[in-house]
Design an enzyme around this catalytic site. Sequence first.
Site, short mmCIF file in Angstrom:
data_model
loop_
_atom_site.label_atom_id
_atom_site.label_comp_id
_atom_site.label_asym_id
_atom_site.label_seq_id
_atom_site.Cartn_x
_atom_site.Cartn_y
_atom_site.Cartn_z
N LYS A 10 0.83 -1.22 0.00
CA LYS A 10 0.00 0.00 0.00
C LYS A 10 0.86 1.27 0.00
CE LYS A 10 -3.94 -2.24 2.22
NZ LYS A 10 -4.98 -2.10 3.26
N TYR A 50 -12.51 -1.81 -3.67
CA TYR A 50 -13.02 -1.91 -2.29
C TYR A 50 -14.54 -1.77 -2.22
CZ TYR A 50 -8.43 -2.06 -0.01
OH TYR A 50 -7.20 -2.44 0.44
N ASN A 113 -1.99 0.17 6.67
CA ASN A 113 -1.49 -1.07 7.28
C ASN A 113 -0.54 -1.85 6.35
OD1 ASN A 113 -3.40 -2.00 5.48
ND2 ASN A 113 -4.61 -3.13 6.98
N HIS A 116 -2.13 -5.45 1.64
CA HIS A 116 -3.42 -6.13 1.53
C HIS A 116 -3.17 -7.59 1.13
CE1 HIS A 116 -7.50 -7.03 0.09
NE2 HIS A 116 -6.91 -7.59 -0.95
N GLU A 127 -9.38 -10.52 -7.73
CA GLU A 127 -8.33 -9.49 -7.59
C GLU A 127 -7.20 -9.71 -8.59
OE1 GLU A 127 -7.41 -9.50 -3.37
OE2 GLU A 127 -9.44 -8.84 -2.87
P1 CMP Z 1 -7.48 -4.44 3.70
O1 CMP Z 1 -7.15 -5.77 4.26
O2 CMP Z 1 -6.85 -4.00 2.46
O3 CMP Z 1 -9.08 -4.35 3.54
C1 CMP Z 1 -9.83 -3.22 3.76
C2 CMP Z 1 -9.03 -2.08 4.26
O4 CMP Z 1 -9.78 -1.06 4.90
C3 CMP Z 1 -8.09 -2.56 5.37
O5 CMP Z 1 -7.09 -3.36 4.83
C4 CMP Z 1 -7.66 -1.24 5.96
O6 CMP Z 1 -6.67 -0.59 5.19
C5 CMP Z 1 -8.96 -0.48 5.88
N1 CMP Z 1 -9.70 -0.54 7.14
C6 CMP Z 1 -10.24 -1.61 7.72
N2 CMP Z 1 -10.85 -1.30 8.86
C7 CMP Z 1 -10.71 0.02 8.99
C8 CMP Z 1 -11.13 0.95 9.96
N3 CMP Z 1 -11.83 0.57 11.03
N4 CMP Z 1 -10.79 2.24 9.78
C9 CMP Z 1 -10.08 2.60 8.68
N5 CMP Z 1 -9.66 1.76 7.72
C10 CMP Z 1 -9.97 0.49 7.89
#
Ligand code: CMP
Length: 142
Positions: A10, A50, A113, A116, A127
């Site tokens: 990311k 998403y 984070n 993904h 995907e």
């Molecule tokens: P990912 O696993 O890519 O799937 C959805 C993404 O949304 C997740 O990683 C985070 O980057 C984001 N995400 C999930 N939960 C939250 C949250 N509570 N607040 C903000 N972003 C979130």
Amino acid sequence: MSNKTIAIIKPDAVAKNVIGEIVAKITQAGFKVNGLRLIRLTRAQAGAFYEIHKERPFYGELIDYMTSGPVVPIALEKENAVEDFRKLIGATNPAEAEEGTIRKLYGAGIEANAIHGSDSDENAAIETNFFFSRSDIVNINQ
Ligand code: CMP
């Protein structure tokens, strides 16, 4: 059980200049790289990717974040790929991720984070088609 999954490094991790470190962790864990790109997503692309989270309160911010800089989608192959990759990256919130996981090492917060991983074989296939065409990827039929 499928042997394919999709990673996306990311924008926060690309900005930290740790693409190489993250790819090394992935390959050291036994995954084979079948496809890899560096791209900047449009808002339409990030929104479509998403779409499943469209009703969530964080959806708008997630699209802002995912389009804030380039990302690196990677097509990966390994036995039990989806499950093993989710173990390697750790919990969505880096603060809750196990020591040594990619999100613990490189994630900044629940949104930024670092990486993904597909959450099911079905989504791994969707995907893969989202980021790669047949000519971009090796071993697509294996
Ligand atoms: P990912 O696993 O890519 O799937 C959805 C993404 O949304 C997740 O990683 C985070 O980057 C984001 N995400 C999930 N939960 C939250 C949250 N509570 N607040 C903000 N972003 C979130």
